[in-house]
Design an enzyme around this catalytic site. Structure first.
Site, PDB file in Angstrom:
ATOM      1  N   ASP A  25      -1.244  -4.476   2.016  1.00 32.16           N
ATOM      2  CA  ASP A  25      -0.862  -2.982   1.567  1.00 32.16           C
ATOM      3  C   ASP A  25      -1.067  -2.038   2.713  1.00 32.16           C
ATOM      4  O   ASP A  25      -1.735  -1.032   2.735  1.00 32.16           O
ATOM      5  CB  ASP A  25      -1.085  -2.704   0.744  1.00 32.16           C
ATOM      6  CG  ASP A  25      -0.817  -1.856  -0.583  1.00 32.16           C
ATOM      7  OD1 ASP A  25       0.341  -1.289   0.125  1.00 32.16           O
ATOM      8  OD2 ASP A  25      -0.777  -0.712  -1.594  1.00 32.16           O
ATOM      9  N   LYS A  91       3.876   6.405   6.970  1.00 32.54           N
ATOM     10  CA  LYS A  91       5.073   5.635   6.371  1.00 32.54           C
ATOM     11  C   LYS A  91       6.295   6.359   5.817  1.00 32.54           C
ATOM     12  O   LYS A  91       7.550   5.771   6.067  1.00 32.54           O
ATOM     13  CB  LYS A  91       4.539   5.121   4.982  1.00 32.54           C
ATOM     14  CG  LYS A  91       4.870   3.721   4.911  1.00 32.54           C
ATOM     15  CD  LYS A  91       4.975   3.068   3.417  1.00 32.54           C
ATOM     16  CE  LYS A  91       4.995   2.004   2.945  1.00 32.54           C
ATOM     17  NZ  LYS A  91       4.397   1.511   2.128  1.00 32.54           N
ATOM     18  N   GLU A 188       6.663  -4.371  -1.557  1.00 28.08           N
ATOM     19  CA  GLU A 188       6.112  -4.407  -2.362  1.00 28.08           C
ATOM     20  C   GLU A 188       5.679  -4.415  -4.052  1.00 28.08           C
ATOM     21  O   GLU A 188       4.776  -5.298  -4.363  1.00 28.08           O
ATOM     22  CB  GLU A 188       5.692  -3.337  -2.548  1.00 28.08           C
ATOM     23  CG  GLU A 188       4.890  -2.654  -1.352  1.00 28.08           C
ATOM     24  CD  GLU A 188       4.975  -0.604  -0.650  1.00 28.08           C
ATOM     25  OE1 GLU A 188       5.728   0.003  -1.558  1.00 28.08           O
ATOM     26  OE2 GLU A 188       5.049  -0.418   0.268  1.00 28.08           O
ATOM     27  N   ASP A 210       5.938   1.656 -10.222  1.00 29.55           N
ATOM     28  CA  ASP A 210       4.213   2.216  -8.782  1.00 29.55           C
ATOM     29  C   ASP A 210       4.742   3.364  -8.798  1.00 29.55           C
ATOM     30  O   ASP A 210       5.554   4.716  -7.557  1.00 29.55           O
ATOM     31  CB  ASP A 210       4.879   0.926  -7.361  1.00 29.55           C
ATOM     32  CG  ASP A 210       3.798   1.446  -6.522  1.00 29.55           C
ATOM     33  OD1 ASP A 210       3.613   2.576  -6.471  1.00 29.55           O
ATOM     34  OD2 ASP A 210       4.650   0.900  -5.256  1.00 29.55           O
TER      35      ASP A 210
HETATM   36  P1  ADP Z   1       0.175   4.525  -2.186  1.00 26.08           P
HETATM   37  O1  ADP Z   1       0.792   3.423  -2.741  1.00 26.08           O
HETATM   38  O2  ADP Z   1       1.003   6.175  -2.143  1.00 26.08           O
HETATM   39  O3  ADP Z   1      -1.056   4.620  -0.601  1.00 26.08           O
HETATM   40  P2  ADP Z   1      -1.740   4.806  -3.988  1.00 26.08           P
HETATM   41  O4  ADP Z   1      -1.485   3.921  -5.130  1.00 26.08           O
HETATM   42  O5  ADP Z   1      -2.967   4.744  -2.824  1.00 26.08           O
HETATM   43  O6  ADP Z   1      -0.953   4.698  -2.767  1.00 26.08           O
HETATM   44  O7  ADP Z   1      -1.913   6.197  -5.219  1.00 26.08           O
HETATM   45  C1  ADP Z   1      -2.548   7.431  -3.805  1.00 26.08           C
HETATM   46  C2  ADP Z   1      -2.529   7.971  -5.494  1.00 26.08           C
HETATM   47  O8  ADP Z   1      -3.217   8.097  -6.906  1.00 26.08           O
HETATM   48  C3  ADP Z   1      -3.371   9.797  -5.302  1.00 26.08           C
HETATM   49  O9  ADP Z   1      -2.227  10.933  -5.643  1.00 26.08           O
HETATM   50  C4  ADP Z   1      -4.444   9.660  -5.516  1.00 26.08           C
HETATM   51  O10 ADP Z   1      -5.168  10.768  -6.150  1.00 26.08           O
HETATM   52  C5  ADP Z   1      -4.030   9.128  -7.315  1.00 26.08           C
HETATM   53  N1  ADP Z   1      -4.815   8.471  -7.437  1.00 26.08           N
HETATM   54  C6  ADP Z   1      -5.928   7.697  -7.532  1.00 26.08           C
HETATM   55  N2  ADP Z   1      -6.849   7.745  -7.641  1.00 26.08           N
HETATM   56  C7  ADP Z   1      -6.524   8.369  -9.459  1.00 26.08           C
HETATM   57  C8  ADP Z   1      -7.498   8.714 -10.570  1.00 26.08           C
HETATM   58  N3  ADP Z   1      -8.140   7.950 -10.782  1.00 26.08           N
HETATM   59  N4  ADP Z   1      -6.441   9.040 -11.317  1.00 26.08           N
HETATM   60  C9  ADP Z   1      -5.173   9.796 -11.019  1.00 26.08           C
HETATM   61  N5  ADP Z   1      -5.010  10.211 -10.226  1.00 26.08           N
HETATM   62  C10 ADP Z   1      -5.589   9.140  -9.101  1.00 26.08           C
HETATM   63 MG    MG Z   2       1.260   1.751  -2.875  1.00 26.08          MG
END
Ligand code: ADP
Ligand code: MG
Length: 626
Positions: A25, A91, A188, A210
């Site tokens: 991912d 990205k 995704e 998502d």
């Molecule tokens: P991406 O797909 O854009 O790489 P992710 O799916 O990894 O992103 O999500 C990252 C986001 O999730 C960040 O903004 C992070 O702050 C948020 N995040 C992660 N854990 C938590 C949580 N426990 N509560 C709220 N937001 C969260």
């Molecule tokens: Mg993602």
């Protein structure tokens, strides 16, 4: 469930011959790598036991004697001090020009155009988004190789469903730079649905919500026969967890009465604290609060943030995601009641307020039991395992479909559809064709793509010629044309004359160069003109049949006219003349009637010819030879 098997029965790989295949991912904020081990898909941790790799690369100044870069957590930690050389959210730049990057000037680093491509200026020189992504991919590749103590065979890499050709190509290029063999790029939302095993479940429509760090994607998938089709995608490419951080930071600044301009590193520190605070709030009970502390402009900020306050100051963001959900349902032409299940993806769906908003809207509990950060990588790993041939026979996943029908040109400029649109890949289908003329020794094959009945309205993919067909009467040759589409969407077409075994083939890449919009336009076109096509097809077929009848009758007369009485000959000539004249008509029925009349009028002649043929064949042969 399997429609087609990749490996021959009994030829599955031994356990020790298993190929290391992973799912990656490659996220805007975080990236992960997962693999199927002992039948279970799991994310691979780094040496410190963390599965998440921040998608961040920091380039160090070569003038300081540094030749390197930092990747992941180290780079993330340096972002506050060195924002200009620390590349996050790369990205967003993939396969784009600077103008196509949303809010390019709000990024903490400098983005410029270089040869029509957005690139980043760093202290170590210009870096393309592919190079930056390759650093992240290579880190994950090494993690996988260390963990299996073996070379990586290949990876399935996920991309957003809305990624266009340029963005997908940029992702493939990045993988190549990282020395990774891309087994396939998959969407995704599809990967998330696979992780939940929805492909093994009941058919229907699923919504994938998502909410990541910087993007919000909502996808509507339809599952039929174990295959997911994207019905519609929507969302907001500039709305994610980061915006929740910013909204919270802005709210705290307002509460504390801070109204000065902040430096880049102060802003970074403020957002880092906002994010920590937000994530901590997800875990506290509804009445709880979390302390927000930061040192800004020489001022120490101390603010208790309650869950209710956080939800209130970010409510417009949550509402925006729900508006996008409503829009995508409209685009897909369905209502929320048509949705069978809702999958939650992305770290931001840990926020309880998101879960309850989505649950309330769809009137059902969304699926949240898999880790929302990991679910995309987990699904990609399952797919990678299958594509590498590691899964047992009958275990194969068929996920992609052919967007437009594939077929070949037949007489009269008509398309004979061989692989219908939406067929799952991999696939193999064949159909038999025959020659048009007596003694024909070559067959020109024209491979086309599209939904329309006339070749002129479809897209030409390839032409090739089958030569060396033994001379036979028209219609006697059996030429099997087979279409094979492999897991990457690579099409090969083979034509084989069954009697003699002569064969010819061609490889084509059907999806190449067609954007989703073009595909949509071609489909739209085919629906709009279906009626017209049916009429045109009937006319063409009638003309081809008539031509064939005339050619066959002429050749029969040339050989065996002596069998006919003058009156019989006269009748046949008249009928031939009438049929020739009818060809000018645009009414298929008129031509068909004249063809039928000639066929009837020559029935007796055909019988006489057949008797003569048998007598000639028997002449001079012993009984046992017959
Ligand atoms: P991406 O797909 O854009 O790489 P992710 O799916 O990894 O992103 O999500 C990252 C986001 O999730 C960040 O903004 C992070 O702050 C948020 N995040 C992660 N854990 C938590 C949580 N426990 N509560 C709220 N937001 C969260
Ligand atoms: Mg993602």
């Amino acid at each position: 469930m399997a429609l087609l098997q990749i490996s021959e029965p009994g030829q599955s790989l031994d356990p020790h011959q298993r190929r290391v295949a992973v799912g990656i991912d490659l996220g805007t904020t975080h990236s992960l790598v997962a693999a199927v081990r002992h039948g279970v898909s799991e994310c691979l941790p780094d040496a410190q036991g963390q599965v998440i790799l921040p998608s961040v690369v920091r380039y160090l100044d070569p003038a300081q004697g540094n030749s390197g870069r930092q990747i992941g957590f180290d780079a993330l930690a340096a972002q506050v001090d060195d924002p200009a050389n620390t590349i996050s959210s790369v990205k967003r730049l993939m396969g784009r020009t600077r103008a196509q990057v949303v809010d390019a000037d709000k990024l903490p680093y400098t983005v410029v155009d270089d040869q029509g491509m957005a690139v980043v200026e760093t202290t170590a020189g210009r870096k393309t988004p592919m190079e930056v992504s390759a650093e992240i991919l290579a880190a994950l590749r090494f993690r996988a190789e260390d963990s299996f103590d073996d070379d990586l065979y290949g990876a399935v890499i996920t991309v957003p469903a809305y990624f266009d050709d340029a963005q997908r190509q940029a992702t493939k290029d990045a993988a190549q730079l990282a020395g990774i063999n891309v087994l396939r790029l998959i969407n995704e939302p599809t990967a998330a649905a696979i992780a939940y095993g929805l492909d093994n479940g009941s058919e229907g429509i699923y919504a994938i919500y998502d909410l990541g760090g910087g993007t919000f994607d909502i996808s509507i998938l339809r599952l039929t026969q174990g295959v997911f089709q994207v019905m519609a995608t929507g969302g907001d490419s500039a709305l994610g967890g980061d915006d929740y951080d910013q909204a919270l930071a802005a709210w705290v600044l307002a509460q504390q009465g801070v109204a000065v301009a902040l430096s880049a590193s102060e802003r970074a520190a403020l957002h880092a604290e906002a994010r920590r605070c937000k994530e901590a709030l997800s875990a506290v009970e509804p009445a709880g609060s979390v302390a927000f502390t930061a040192n800004i402009a020489g001022q120490q900020l101390n603010q208790a943030v309650t869950k209710a306050q956080f939800e209130a100051c970010t409510a417009p963001l949550t509402a925006r995601t729900m508006a996008a959900v409503r829009k995508v349902l409209r685009d897909a032409g369905i209502t929320k009641d048509d949705v069978k299940g809702v999958v939650m993806v992305g770290g931001s769906t840990r926020m309880p307020v998101i879960r309850s908003a989505v649950g309330a809207f769809f009137g059902q509990e969304p699926l949240t039991n898999l880790n929302p950060d990991e679910v995309v990588a987990l699904g990609a790993a399952i797919q990678a395992n299958a594509l590498a041939g590691n899964s047992r026979d009958g275990d194969l996943l068929l996920l992609d479909v052919i967007p437009l029908s594939l077929g070949i040109e037949t007489m009269g400029g008509l398309v004979e559809r061989i692989v219908p649109r939406n067929s799952p890949i991999p696939t193999a289908l064949a159909q038999d064709f025959t020659t048009y003329q007596d003694g024909q020794t070559a067959l020109a094959l024209h491979v086309v793509q599209g939904e329309r009945d006339l070749v002129a309205d479809c897209r030409s993919l390839a032409r090739f010629v089958l030569r060396g067909i033994p001379p036979m009467a028209a219609g006697a040759a059996r030429i099997r044309v087979s279409f094979t589409v492999d897991a990457d969407g690579l099409l090969s077409v083979a034509a084989k004359e069954q009697g003699s075994g002569v064969e010819a083939r061609v490889d084509v890449k059907p999806a190449y160069g067609l954007s989703d919009e073009q595909i949509a336009a071609m489909l739209q076109d085919s629906f709009a003109t279906a009626q017209q096509d049916i009429a045109a097809r009937a006319l063409m077929e009638a003309r081809v049949d008539a031509d064939r009848m005339i050619v066959a009758t002429r050749s029969a007369l040339a050989g065996d006219a002596d069998l006919l009485e003058p009156a019989e000959r006269q009748t046949i000539d008249t009928l031939m003349g009438q049929l020739t004249q009818s060809l000018a008509s645009t009414d298929a029925a008129v031509i068909e009637a004249a063809t039928d009349a000639l066929a009837k009028g020559t029935e007796a002649f055909a019988a006489m010819r057949m008797n003569r043929g048998i007598q000639r064949a028997l002449a001079g042969k012993k009984l046992e030879e017959v």
